[in-house]
Design a protein around this motif. Structure first.
Motif, PDB file in Angstrom:
ATOM      1  N   GLY A  47       0.801  -1.212   0.000  1.00  0.00           N
ATOM      2  CA  GLY A  47       0.000   0.000   0.000  1.00  0.00           C
ATOM      3  C   GLY A  47       0.836   1.265   0.000  1.00  0.00           C
ATOM      4  O   GLY A  47       0.308   2.375  -0.061  1.00  0.00           O
ATOM      5  N   ILE A  48       2.159   1.094   0.052  1.00  0.00           N
ATOM      6  CA  ILE A  48       3.078   2.236  -0.009  1.00  0.00           C
ATOM      7  C   ILE A  48       3.529   2.388  -1.463  1.00  0.00           C
ATOM      8  O   ILE A  48       4.175   1.490  -2.012  1.00  0.00           O
ATOM      9  CB  ILE A  48       4.287   2.025   0.915  1.00  0.00           C
ATOM     10  N   LYS A  49       3.161   3.498  -2.084  1.00  0.00           N
ATOM     11  CA  LYS A  49       3.371   3.663  -3.522  1.00  0.00           C
ATOM     12  C   LYS A  49       4.828   3.504  -3.929  1.00  0.00           C
ATOM     13  O   LYS A  49       5.136   2.847  -4.938  1.00  0.00           O
ATOM     14  CB  LYS A  49       2.839   5.021  -3.963  1.00  0.00           C
ATOM     15  N   ALA A  50       5.740   4.080  -3.162  1.00  0.00           N
ATOM     16  CA  ALA A  50       7.156   4.013  -3.517  1.00  0.00           C
ATOM     17  C   ALA A  50       7.657   2.570  -3.507  1.00  0.00           C
ATOM     18  O   ALA A  50       8.375   2.139  -4.420  1.00  0.00           O
ATOM     19  CB  ALA A  50       7.983   4.864  -2.549  1.00  0.00           C
ATOM     20  N   LEU A  51       7.278   1.819  -2.474  1.00  0.00           N
ATOM     21  CA  LEU A  51       7.704   0.414  -2.384  1.00  0.00           C
ATOM     22  C   LEU A  51       7.080  -0.410  -3.500  1.00  0.00           C
ATOM     23  O   LEU A  51       7.734  -1.277  -4.099  1.00  0.00           O
ATOM     24  CB  LEU A  51       7.324  -0.170  -1.028  1.00  0.00           C
ATOM     25  N   SER A  52       5.805  -0.154  -3.780  1.00  0.00           N
ATOM     26  CA  SER A  52       5.116  -0.893  -4.839  1.00  0.00           C
ATOM     27  C   SER A  52       5.758  -0.638  -6.204  1.00  0.00           C
ATOM     28  O   SER A  52       5.976  -1.576  -6.989  1.00  0.00           O
ATOM     29  CB  SER A  52       3.644  -0.490  -4.862  1.00  0.00           C
ATOM     30  N   MET A  53       6.087   0.620  -6.489  1.00  0.00           N
ATOM     31  CA  MET A  53       6.710   0.952  -7.769  1.00  0.00           C
ATOM     32  C   MET A  53       8.118   0.377  -7.869  1.00  0.00           C
ATOM     33  O   MET A  53       8.528  -0.119  -8.925  1.00  0.00           O
ATOM     34  CB  MET A  53       6.746   2.468  -7.949  1.00  0.00           C
ATOM     35  N   LEU A  54       8.856   0.413  -6.758  1.00  0.00           N
ATOM     36  CA  LEU A  54      10.208  -0.157  -6.746  1.00  0.00           C
ATOM     37  C   LEU A  54      10.161  -1.650  -7.013  1.00  0.00           C
ATOM     38  O   LEU A  54      10.940  -2.183  -7.819  1.00  0.00           O
ATOM     39  CB  LEU A  54      10.882   0.122  -5.407  1.00  0.00           C
ATOM     40  N   SER A  55       9.235  -2.339  -6.347  1.00  0.00           N
ATOM     41  CA  SER A  55       9.094  -3.774  -6.535  1.00  0.00           C
ATOM     42  C   SER A  55       8.711  -4.109  -7.973  1.00  0.00           C
ATOM     43  O   SER A  55       9.284  -5.006  -8.591  1.00  0.00           O
ATOM     44  CB  SER A  55       8.042  -4.327  -5.569  1.00  0.00           C
ATOM     45  N   ALA A  56       7.731  -3.387  -8.520  1.00  0.00           N
ATOM     46  CA  ALA A  56       7.299  -3.626  -9.900  1.00  0.00           C
ATOM     47  C   ALA A  56       8.450  -3.408 -10.878  1.00  0.00           C
ATOM     48  O   ALA A  56       8.630  -4.177 -11.832  1.00  0.00           O
ATOM     49  CB  ALA A  56       6.122  -2.714 -10.239  1.00  0.00           C
ATOM     50  N   SER A  57       9.253  -2.380 -10.629  1.00  0.00           N
ATOM     51  CA  SER A  57      10.392  -2.092 -11.511  1.00  0.00           C
ATOM     52  C   SER A  57      11.433  -3.205 -11.436  1.00  0.00           C
ATOM     53  O   SER A  57      11.956  -3.657 -12.467  1.00  0.00           O
ATOM     54  CB  SER A  57      11.028  -0.753 -11.126  1.00  0.00           C
ATOM     55  N   LEU A  58      11.746  -3.653 -10.217  1.00  0.00           N
ATOM     56  CA  LEU A  58      12.711  -4.739 -10.040  1.00  0.00           C
ATOM     57  C   LEU A  58      12.248  -6.007 -10.749  1.00  0.00           C
ATOM     58  O   LEU A  58      13.027  -6.678 -11.439  1.00  0.00           O
ATOM     59  CB  LEU A  58      12.923  -5.023  -8.555  1.00  0.00           C
ATOM     60  N   ILE A  59      10.977  -6.330 -10.578  1.00  0.00           N
ATOM     61  CA  ILE A  59      10.422  -7.537 -11.203  1.00  0.00           C
ATOM     62  C   ILE A  59      10.520  -7.448 -12.720  1.00  0.00           C
ATOM     63  O   ILE A  59      10.913  -8.421 -13.390  1.00  0.00           O
ATOM     64  CB  ILE A  59       8.964  -7.756 -10.748  1.00  0.00           C
ATOM     65  N   ASN A  60      10.179  -6.303 -13.278  1.00  0.00           N
ATOM     66  CA  ASN A  60      10.230  -6.147 -14.739  1.00  0.00           C
ATOM     67  C   ASN A  60      11.657  -6.234 -15.264  1.00  0.00           C
ATOM     68  O   ASN A  60      11.907  -6.837 -16.315  1.00  0.00           O
ATOM     69  CB  ASN A  60       9.604  -4.806 -15.144  1.00  0.00           C
ATOM     70  N   ALA A 122      -9.866  -8.269  10.387  1.00  0.00           N
ATOM     71  CA  ALA A 122      -8.666  -8.370  11.229  1.00  0.00           C
ATOM     72  C   ALA A 122      -8.215  -6.990  11.697  1.00  0.00           C
ATOM     73  O   ALA A 122      -7.848  -6.794  12.861  1.00  0.00           O
ATOM     74  CB  ALA A 122      -7.554  -9.070  10.462  1.00  0.00           C
ATOM     75  N   GLN A 123      -8.253  -6.022  10.798  1.00  0.00           N
ATOM     76  CA  GLN A 123      -7.819  -4.677  11.160  1.00  0.00           C
ATOM     77  C   GLN A 123      -8.813  -3.990  12.105  1.00  0.00           C
ATOM     78  O   GLN A 123      -8.429  -3.162  12.919  1.00  0.00           O
ATOM     79  CB  GLN A 123      -7.626  -3.844   9.888  1.00  0.00           C
ATOM     80  N   SER A 124     -10.080  -4.393  12.008  1.00  0.00           N
ATOM     81  CA  SER A 124     -11.090  -3.788  12.881  1.00  0.00           C
ATOM     82  C   SER A 124     -10.935  -4.228  14.332  1.00  0.00           C
ATOM     83  O   SER A 124     -11.428  -3.551  15.236  1.00  0.00           O
ATOM     84  CB  SER A 124     -12.496  -4.143  12.386  1.00  0.00           C
ATOM     85  N   ILE A 125     -10.272  -5.347  14.556  1.00  0.00           N
ATOM     86  CA  ILE A 125     -10.045  -5.796  15.937  1.00  0.00           C
ATOM     87  C   ILE A 125      -8.647  -5.414  16.426  1.00  0.00           C
ATOM     88  O   ILE A 125      -8.166  -5.947  17.422  1.00  0.00           O
ATOM     89  CB  ILE A 125     -10.277  -7.312  16.085  1.00  0.00           C
ATOM     90  N   GLY A 126      -8.004  -4.525  15.685  1.00  0.00           N
ATOM     91  CA  GLY A 126      -6.753  -3.958  16.163  1.00  0.00           C
ATOM     92  C   GLY A 126      -5.481  -4.562  15.606  1.00  0.00           C
ATOM     93  O   GLY A 126      -4.385  -4.200  16.037  1.00  0.00           O
ATOM     94  N   MET A 127      -5.593  -5.489  14.654  1.00  0.00           N
ATOM     95  CA  MET A 127      -4.391  -6.073  14.052  1.00  0.00           C
ATOM     96  C   MET A 127      -3.749  -5.067  13.105  1.00  0.00           C
ATOM     97  O   MET A 127      -4.437  -4.450  12.288  1.00  0.00           O
ATOM     98  CB  MET A 127      -4.720  -7.352  13.274  1.00  0.00           C
ATOM     99  N   GLY A 128      -2.449  -4.916  13.187  1.00  0.00           N
ATOM    100  CA  GLY A 128      -1.717  -4.084  12.249  1.00  0.00           C
ATOM    101  C   GLY A 128      -1.542  -4.796  10.923  1.00  0.00           C
ATOM    102  O   GLY A 128      -1.919  -5.957  10.763  1.00  0.00           O
ATOM    103  N   TRP A 129      -0.919  -4.079   9.949  1.00  0.00           N
ATOM    104  CA  TRP A 129      -0.755  -4.655   8.606  1.00  0.00           C
ATOM    105  C   TRP A 129       0.064  -5.941   8.641  1.00  0.00           C
ATOM    106  O   TRP A 129      -0.331  -6.960   8.072  1.00  0.00           O
ATOM    107  CB  TRP A 129      -0.081  -3.625   7.702  1.00  0.00           C
ATOM    108  N   TRP A 130       1.210  -5.912   9.337  1.00  0.00           N
ATOM    109  CA  TRP A 130       2.085  -7.072   9.346  1.00  0.00           C
ATOM    110  C   TRP A 130       1.438  -8.246  10.072  1.00  0.00           C
ATOM    111  O   TRP A 130       1.528  -9.394   9.636  1.00  0.00           O
ATOM    112  CB  TRP A 130       3.419  -6.725   9.985  1.00  0.00           C
ATOM    113  N   LEU A 131       0.771  -7.986  11.200  1.00  0.00           N
ATOM    114  CA  LEU A 131       0.118  -9.051  11.952  1.00  0.00           C
ATOM    115  C   LEU A 131      -1.017  -9.672  11.139  1.00  0.00           C
ATOM    116  O   LEU A 131      -1.216 -10.891  11.157  1.00  0.00           O
ATOM    117  CB  LEU A 131      -0.423  -8.507  13.275  1.00  0.00           C
TER     118      LEU A 131
END
Length: 217
Positions: A47-60, A122-131
């Motif tokens: 959900g972080i645009k910079a990380l998503s774009m970096l990953s997509a670029s690396l994969i390509n 899951a997020q509604s009961i307080g779980m963070g993204w990683w959890l």
């Protein structure tokens, strides 16, 4: 036919040395590609645009470079940059990086196939993204990606033969060396093909098992 069996008995021990290296390269690169692929996939869905774009670029970029060129670069070019790798290290690293792009797409597809409602709950009961990823998404995604993951294992086993281009004496190179010294091309490469097939069949059956299990759910 009698001549083939005689040659098989003679060459089998030598080719088994190549089989051992083939297995080492396959397992090593499979583990590396799994770790890197999961990292790329998590970046894509973060959900972080910079990380998503970096990953997509690396994969390509990775998908756009032939495996053999990547192996040559790691083995022949990296020493000029001050990093010297053994042929085995370069083979594992090269195949691992090359296949990480395909692993990433498999993992991303598995993650995105999970019902968004479960993530929201899951997020509604307080779980963070990683959890949420660790406890809710990834355990389910693993079951989804098992069939394509098995196919990657089979392709990686066969593509391990490309390590022979940088002098890794795996099965394909051992066969080539024997054939060039004995001129028994038919016997040697028939035996090599049978040995690859013998290693591939259990993986093929495993993939079929995963696909049947996935189809029942």
């Amino acid at each position: 036919m009698k001549g083939f069996w005689h040659d098989a008995v003679e060459f089998f021990p030598i080719l088994m040395n190549g089989v051992a290296l083939t297995i080492v390269v396959t397992i090593g690169s499979l583990l590396l590609s799994t770790v890197l692929g999961l990292i790329w996939a998590m970046m894509r869905v973060s959900g972080i645009k910079a990380l998503s774009m970096l990953s997509a670029s690396l994969i390509n970029v990775i998908r756009g470079i032939p495996i053999i060129v990547l192996l040559f670069y790691l083995y022949f070019v990296m020493p000029d940059l001050g990093v010297t790798l053994s042929a085995l290290q370069a083979a594992i690293l090269g195949l691992g990086i090359a296949y990480s792009a395909y692993q990433a797409e498999n993992f991303r597809a598995g993650i995105e196939a999970i019902d968004k409602g479960q993530i929201e709950a899951a997020q509604s009961i307080g779980m963070g993204w990683w959890l949420t990823m660790r406890r809710v998404v990834l355990p389910q995604a693993v079951r989804i990606v098992l069939p394509p993951y098995g196919n990657v294992m089979i392709m990686m086993l066969k593509d391990s033969s490309q390590a022979s281009t940088i002098t890794v004496a795996e099965l394909a190179l051992q066969g080539k060396l024997i054939a060039s010294s004995t001129f028994k091309n038919t016997s040697v490469f028939t035996l090599v093909a049978l040995m690859y097939l013998t290693m591939s069949i259990p993986l093929i059956l495993l993939v079929r098992h995963f696909e049947k299990r996935a189809g029942k759910k």
